[in-house]
Design a protein around this motif. Structure first.
Motif, PDB file in Angstrom:
ATOM      1  N   THR A  20       0.844  -1.192   0.000  1.00  9.57           N
ATOM      2  CA  THR A  20       0.000   0.000   0.000  1.00  9.57           C
ATOM      3  C   THR A  20       0.882   1.246   0.000  1.00  9.57           C
ATOM      4  O   THR A  20       1.839   1.338   0.769  1.00  9.57           O
ATOM      5  N   LYS A  21       0.563   2.179  -0.880  1.00  7.72           N
ATOM      6  CA  LYS A  21       1.340   3.407  -0.981  1.00  7.72           C
ATOM      7  C   LYS A  21       1.058   4.296   0.248  1.00  7.72           C
ATOM      8  O   LYS A  21      -0.088   4.468   0.661  1.00  7.72           O
ATOM      9  N   VAL A  22       2.132   4.848   0.813  1.00  6.64           N
ATOM     10  CA  VAL A  22       2.018   5.745   1.964  1.00  6.64           C
ATOM     11  C   VAL A  22       2.676   7.077   1.623  1.00  6.64           C
ATOM     12  O   VAL A  22       3.816   7.118   1.151  1.00  6.64           O
ATOM     13  N   LEU A  23       1.949   8.168   1.846  1.00  4.15           N
ATOM     14  CA  LEU A  23       2.508   9.519   1.736  1.00  4.15           C
ATOM     15  C   LEU A  23       2.762   9.987   3.161  1.00  4.15           C
ATOM     16  O   LEU A  23       1.828  10.290   3.907  1.00  4.15           O
ATOM     17  N   PHE A  24       4.050  10.019   3.546  1.00  5.09           N
ATOM     18  CA  PHE A  24       4.389  10.336   4.931  1.00  5.09           C
ATOM     19  C   PHE A  24       4.899  11.772   5.042  1.00  5.09           C
ATOM     20  O   PHE A  24       5.733  12.216   4.243  1.00  5.09           O
ATOM     21  N   HIS A  25       4.401  12.479   6.067  1.00  2.30           N
ATOM     22  CA  HIS A  25       4.786  13.867   6.319  1.00  2.30           C
ATOM     23  C   HIS A  25       5.410  13.943   7.707  1.00  2.30           C
ATOM     24  O   HIS A  25       4.701  13.802   8.708  1.00  2.30           O
ATOM     25  N   ASP A  26       6.704  14.140   7.736  1.00  4.88           N
ATOM     26  CA  ASP A  26       7.437  14.219   9.009  1.00  4.88           C
ATOM     27  C   ASP A  26       7.324  15.645   9.544  1.00  4.88           C
ATOM     28  O   ASP A  26       8.072  16.539   9.149  1.00  4.88           O
ATOM     29  N   VAL A  27       6.359  15.847  10.438  1.00  7.73           N
ATOM     30  CA  VAL A  27       6.046  17.181  10.960  1.00  7.73           C
ATOM     31  C   VAL A  27       5.842  17.078  12.466  1.00  7.73           C
ATOM     32  O   VAL A  27       5.292  16.086  12.958  1.00  7.73           O
ATOM     33  N   PHE A  28       6.273  18.094  13.216  1.00 10.91           N
ATOM     34  CA  PHE A  28       5.983  18.126  14.655  1.00 10.91           C
ATOM     35  C   PHE A  28       4.489  18.375  14.846  1.00 10.91           C
ATOM     36  O   PHE A  28       3.945  19.363  14.374  1.00 10.91           O
ATOM     37  N   THR A  29       3.819  17.455  15.518  1.00  9.87           N
ATOM     38  CA  THR A  29       2.367  17.548  15.695  1.00  9.87           C
ATOM     39  C   THR A  29       1.950  17.500  17.161  1.00  9.87           C
ATOM     40  O   THR A  29       0.761  17.380  17.462  1.00  9.87           O
ATOM     41  N   ASN A  30       2.931  17.557  18.076  1.00 11.70           N
ATOM     42  CA  ASN A  30       2.617  17.481  19.501  1.00 11.70           C
ATOM     43  C   ASN A  30       1.900  16.177  19.846  1.00 11.70           C
ATOM     44  O   ASN A  30       0.926  16.150  20.582  1.00 11.70           O
ATOM     45  N   LYS A  31       2.409  15.075  19.256  1.00 13.60           N
ATOM     46  CA  LYS A  31       1.934  13.704  19.513  1.00 13.60           C
ATOM     47  C   LYS A  31       0.501  13.460  19.029  1.00 13.60           C
ATOM     48  O   LYS A  31      -0.196  12.589  19.530  1.00 13.60           O
ATOM     49  N   ILE A  32       0.078  14.233  18.041  1.00 20.55           N
ATOM     50  CA  ILE A  32      -1.192  13.955  17.363  1.00 20.55           C
ATOM     51  C   ILE A  32      -0.873  13.312  16.022  1.00 20.55           C
ATOM     52  O   ILE A  32       0.005  13.774  15.290  1.00 20.55           O
ATOM     53  N   ALA A  33      -1.547  12.231  15.699  1.00 21.61           N
ATOM     54  CA  ALA A  33      -1.392  11.585  14.397  1.00 21.61           C
ATOM     55  C   ALA A  33      -2.537  12.012  13.487  1.00 21.61           C
ATOM     56  O   ALA A  33      -3.708  11.919  13.885  1.00 21.61           O
ATOM     57  N   TYR A  34      -2.206  12.513  12.303  1.00 25.92           N
ATOM     58  CA  TYR A  34      -3.202  12.833  11.282  1.00 25.92           C
ATOM     59  C   TYR A  34      -3.142  11.702  10.254  1.00 25.92           C
ATOM     60  O   TYR A  34      -2.146  11.545   9.539  1.00 25.92           O
ATOM     61  N   LEU A  35      -4.183  10.902  10.229  1.00 21.20           N
ATOM     62  CA  LEU A  35      -4.176   9.672   9.425  1.00 21.20           C
ATOM     63  C   LEU A  35      -5.339   9.717   8.436  1.00 21.20           C
ATOM     64  O   LEU A  35      -6.507   9.714   8.832  1.00 21.20           O
TER      65      LEU A  35
END
Length: 973
Positions: free
Chosen positions: A544-559
């Motif tokens: 499965t293709k994954v578009l990953f964004h390495d961003v500081f999110t304060n431990k919130i996952a945007y999925l």
């Protein structure tokens, strides 16, 4: 530099400092020694700096004086004498926010920028605008922005025109807006909230120029001001800049107190008519609203508790009061609102698409349901879910469209405006902790009992349809103006003609170079030549293709689970949107819909299903339709989030016949609000549907076609229910296929490995059948439409496809958008035509569309569009002017992005085939723009406008009187 309490810094005495954990900011509260101006600074590391100056501005009538002042002070000042410095800043600063807003009790002027030099420039222009406007010496500003009689010849027709006048005609054409205008006045009739600060179109012409300037003289004084600073700026420099404007004033007592309404002894009832056409059915068109005055805005815990309670009772899918009202069949749509911006906050329970005869039953169901909740207790899981929902919103601090600082300022003003600490609503941890007592006590039950069941300070507002009311009012105004004109002598008529001519000459005149140069402006060297890189990695996880964004999110996952829907047949496309509207709001095999809603709110920050499309930048015929499961949760809650998503997409039940009908009706009501309040978007979607297959698809799932699809479903619901649920089941099976899936995941890199478990869970719920794409036989072409309503204004859209005309995308087109929107069309359509707004939009798929907003004109606006090519052909911008337009364009590109915005934008670029090199090329083309480049697009707009793709939504009489423009004229309702 550490500032010490009680010391004076550039005229400001520091009264209090305090670290605000919730905002990660140091709060500093100052008072200006000489004038008494109040100033509040939130110091932190955010580079998106915010400045705002606000004034307490309580109007005494509904002439719209506060609103007209808000517009007018931005039309030139002593230091910056341009006709519209505000527009010059929009054209050519690096602002990330620039606006002004009128509330019932205050007027605020916010600006924001990430560039320190630009930020100081914006503060200078805004302070001079509000304190030293040209309105005292230039009555034509009042005429343009407020209202004026317009007459071109002694034999001509006398009309009323003006930007605010036309804006409010549009507002008063919307039943939703009308309802929210009368709710506060029903509860606080003897206060400033009893009148309309925006202005009633019937009352605006009663405002005199003298009353206008006297309002400014009284309230726009530093002693009546509330100044705010936010971000990483150097506070002493900012104070020095502000003191330069305040130091020449003396302290006064502005007498601007906001008075409190004495509580009622019994519920008040008011009935307000709104217009529908003579041919329109008036059945089920009444709005019923029960409203309650809830304490004061200085009680921060109570205010936050009622935000939670409103969501709990009315707004979420498990809301018991909403459920009771829907099941009682009092109306077809139920919603609620808690407005904490006024001194006496208001809770409203609203039923749409009802009948006046249901008013007693409405009240009975509300009070019986609430009494049962008080007597039997509210489900603790629902309470926990509602508190968590509110807390997630507060802690995420994702304020799309508004900079954080502005949101904090508006929160602070809920108490600060009424002489309490600006920190009351910003320090929310203690309030949340107290509210959490509700998990073990009768906290919310006691609030319901005290503030709703035993509260006589309440009202019932009934908004009922009246056939032909708009037409009658228009004829009454026409007669009134004819009679008034007949009463004038030749000298008086000549004066109106002369004023009309003088105003037009002023509007058509150009600011001198000297005046324009007085407005501070950055240089191109202040702009970063490199485009911002948005983090995105294309990875593979279990095929499965994954578009990953390495961003500081304060431990919130945007999925986000992005499903390609191009295997859904054309006739089932509207059901994709409907499926998205229904999922997470119906029961599943494991959960009732009430329990599902609670589980979502307890464990996640939300699960939403969104239909979207992406066009191929290299092929105007090619586009990718998608249904995206947008979700977010704390990292440690990813397993719960994944299980909930899987349960929803696999095991949602379509057997809840009445629930599905209520959700269809709810979506239909939302679409009706969109048509009334954002007619430009509806008209623009229609124009885009004439240009590309993607445009047709988007209009089918987001525009008037989708609204009509919902109407048909509702009208034939019982007969077509089996077909409906079969189609939903088919679409669900086609869409939620592992072979359709791309994942977008945004968080810190250290948490990437958590994704595999989430995918393992969700993939169990997906089918793996082979996917067969279908072809959509969308035939584009001209279908020029007039869409008629009872609105008193128009939304005029026109467009073309530049790729079909042999042109390719160039970054310079972004600058052309800026030039046309804020110069040529601003002057022609807004300033001279009286429309509230106008916009040009150029898309990379080849589409160009132009739309006006709350526009009194129609043919004249189209004529302005058609002559864009002449403006571009003759464009002669000097170096400074070119730089200004480039700056304004770059400001839109360099807007500060939240983590979820970063993923959304980079994902959309990925699907469109747009690379970082493309983005850099676009930026280079913007930065290298010159006058010759602008002129070179004249032929494009000449050819494009000659294509004559037009859609207008608006007043039936106006559209019929221009029927030669249209191939089809149809009623919207």
């Amino acid at each position: 530099m550490i500032l010490e309490k009680n010391n004076i810094y550039n005229g400001f005495k520091l009264q209090e400092t305090k670290y605000i954990n919730e905002l990660n900011s140091e709060a500093m509260i100052f008072i200006h020694e000489k004038t008494g101006a109040k100033l509040f600074k939130l110091q932190n590391s955010d580079d998106n700096k915010v400045f705002c100056i606000g004034f307490r501005t309580p109007p005494k009538d509904s002439t719209g004086v506060a609103h007209i002042i808000e517009h007018s002070v931005l039309c030139g000042s002593e230091k910056y004498r341009s006709k519209e410095p505000f527009v010059e800043l929009l054209k050519g600063s690096l602002n990330t926010f620039l606006n002004a807003m009128t509330f019932p009790d205050k007027t605020i002027y916010p600006v924001a920028s990430r560039n320190s030099k630009d930020f100081h420039n914006l503060i200078n222009v805004y302070l001079d605008a509000v304190l030293h406007p040209l309105i005292y010496n230039e009555p034509l500003i009042f005429m343009q922005e407020g209202w004026h009689y317009e007459l071109n010849s002694p034999e001509g027709e006398l009309i009323i025109n003006g930007v605010v006048y036309n804006e409010m005609k549009g507002v008063y054409s919307s039943p939703d807006s009308l309802l929210y205008r009368y709710i506060p006045s029903s509860l606080m009739p003897n206060t400033t909230y009893g009148v309309d600060s925006g202005g009633d179109p019937d009352e605006i012409p009663n405002l005199t120029y003298e009353g206008f300037v006297n309002f400014h003289k009284r309230y726009y004084h530093p002693s009546n001001s509330y100044i705010f600073l936010y971000g990483d700026g150097e506070v002493t420099e900012e104070l020095k800049l502000i003191d330069n404007y305040l130091k020449d004033y003396e302290k006064i007592s502005p007498d601007s107190e906001i008075y409190t309404q004495k509580p009622f002894n019994e519920m008040k009832e008011i009935v307000i008519p709104y217009t529908i056409s003579k041919e329109e059915e008036d059945k089920d068109k009444t709005y019923l609203s029960l409203n309650f005055s809830i304490g004061t805005s200085m009680d921060a815990e109570l205010s936050l508790a009622f935000q939670v309670l409103t969501y709990m009772l009315i707004q979420n899918p498990a809301a018991p009061l909403k459920k009771a009202l829907i099941e009682a069949e009092i109306g077809k749509s139920v919603n609620g609102d808690y407005d904490s911006s006024s001194k006496q906050p208001v809770l409203s329970i609203i039923v749409k698409n009802s009948e006046e005869e249901n008013k007693e039953k409405f009240q009975q169901v509300v009070f019986d349901t609430l009494k049962a909740l008080v007597d039997n207790g509210i489900d603790k899981e629902l309470i926990e879910a509602s508190i968590n929902f509110q807390e997630f919103l507060l802690r995420e601090s994702d304020f799309r469209g508004y900079p954080k600082g502005l949101v904090y300022y508006m929160g602070a003003m809920e108490s600060w405006l009424h002489d309490e600490s600006p920190l009351l609503h910003l320090e929310y941890d203690n309030h949340i902790n107290k509210i959490k007592q509700a998990l073990t006590t009768n906290y919310f039950e006691e609030l319901i009992d005290k503030y709703i069941l035993k509260n006589n300070h309440s009202s019932l507002v009934i908004l009922k349809p009246e056939k032909g009311l708009g037409e009658k009012k228009a004829k009454d105004l026409e007669k009134k103006l004819k009679d008034y004109k007949s009463s004038l002598n030749s000298k008086e008529i000549e004066k109106i003609i002369s004023n009309t001519k003088r105003l037009r000459e002023r509007q058509q005149s150009q600011d001198s170079e000297e005046v324009l140069h007085s407005i501070p402006q950055l240089a191109l060297s202040d702009i970063d030549k490199k485009a911002e890189w948005l983090p995105i990695e294309e990875l593979q996880l279990q095929n499965t293709k994954v578009l990953f964004h390495d961003v500081f999110t304060n431990k919130i996952a945007y999925l986000n689970f992005i499903f390609d829907t191009s295997n859904v047949p054309e006739e089932l496309v509207p059901y994709i949107r409907l499926l998205g509207d229904l999922l997470s709001k119906l029961s599943t095999d494991k959960y009732s819909y009430e329990s599902l809603s609670n589980k979502i709110n307890i464990n996640t920050g939300g699960i939403n299903f969104v239909v979207n499309t992406s066009s191929n930048k290299d092929n105007t015929e090619d586009f990718k339709p998608m249904l995206t499961v947008k979700s977010k949760a704390l990292i440690e809650k990813l397993p719960e989030l994944s299980n909930l998503i899987g349960e929803i997409i696999k095991n949602t039940k379509f057997s809840e016949k009445s629930k599905i009908l209520s959700l269809i009706r709810e979506q239909k009501a939302r679409m009706e609000s969109l048509i009334y309040n954002s007619g430009h978007s509806i008209a623009s979607l229609k124009v885009l549907s004439y240009l590309t297959p993607k445009g047709i698809y988007d209009e089918t799932v987001r525009g008037l076609s989708y609204y009509r699809f919902l109407c048909t479903l509702e009208e034939n619901y019982n007969d077509e229910y089996e077909v409906l649920i079969n189609n939903l089941a088919k679409v669900k099976e086609l869409v939620f296929n592992l072979n359709n899936l791309t994942i977008s995941y945004t968080c810190e890199k250290e948490y990437y490995n958590r994704l595999e478990e989430a995918l393992n869970v969700v993939s169990q719920y997906l089918n793996c059948d082979k996917v067969y794409k279908v072809s959509y036989n969308y035939g584009v072409g001209k279908k020029n439409e007039g869409l008629t309503t009872e609105a008193k204004v128009q939304y005029v859209a026109k467009g073309f496809n530049y790729k079909e005309l042999g042109f390719e995308y160039n970054g310079a087109l972004r600058v052309i958008e800026n030039i046309l929107t804020l110069d040529y069309l601003w002057n022609k359509v807004r300033v001279m035509g009286g429309a509230y707004g106008v916009n040009v939009n150029v898309l990379k798929d080849g589409s160009v569309y132009i739309s006006s907003y709350r526009d009194p004109k129609l043919a004249e606006t189209i004529n302005a569009y058609d002559n864009i090519f002449n403006y571009l052909k003759d464009f002669q911008g000097g170096e400074r002017e070119i730089v200004k337009y480039i700056l304004g364009t770059i400001s839109r590109l360099d807007f500060p992005l939240t983590p979820s915005m970063i993923s959304d934008i980079s994902d959309s670029r990925y699907f469109a085939g747009i690379t970082y090199e493309d983005i850099q090329k676009e930026r280079d083309e913007i930065l290298s723009l010159n006058s010759e480049t602008v002129q070179s697009f004249s032929s494009l707009f000449k050819m494009g406008m000659e294509e004559n793709y037009i859609c207008v939504l608006g007043n039936e009489e106006k559209i019929q009187s221009n029927k030669s423009i249209f191939e089809n004229i149809t009623k919207v309702f």
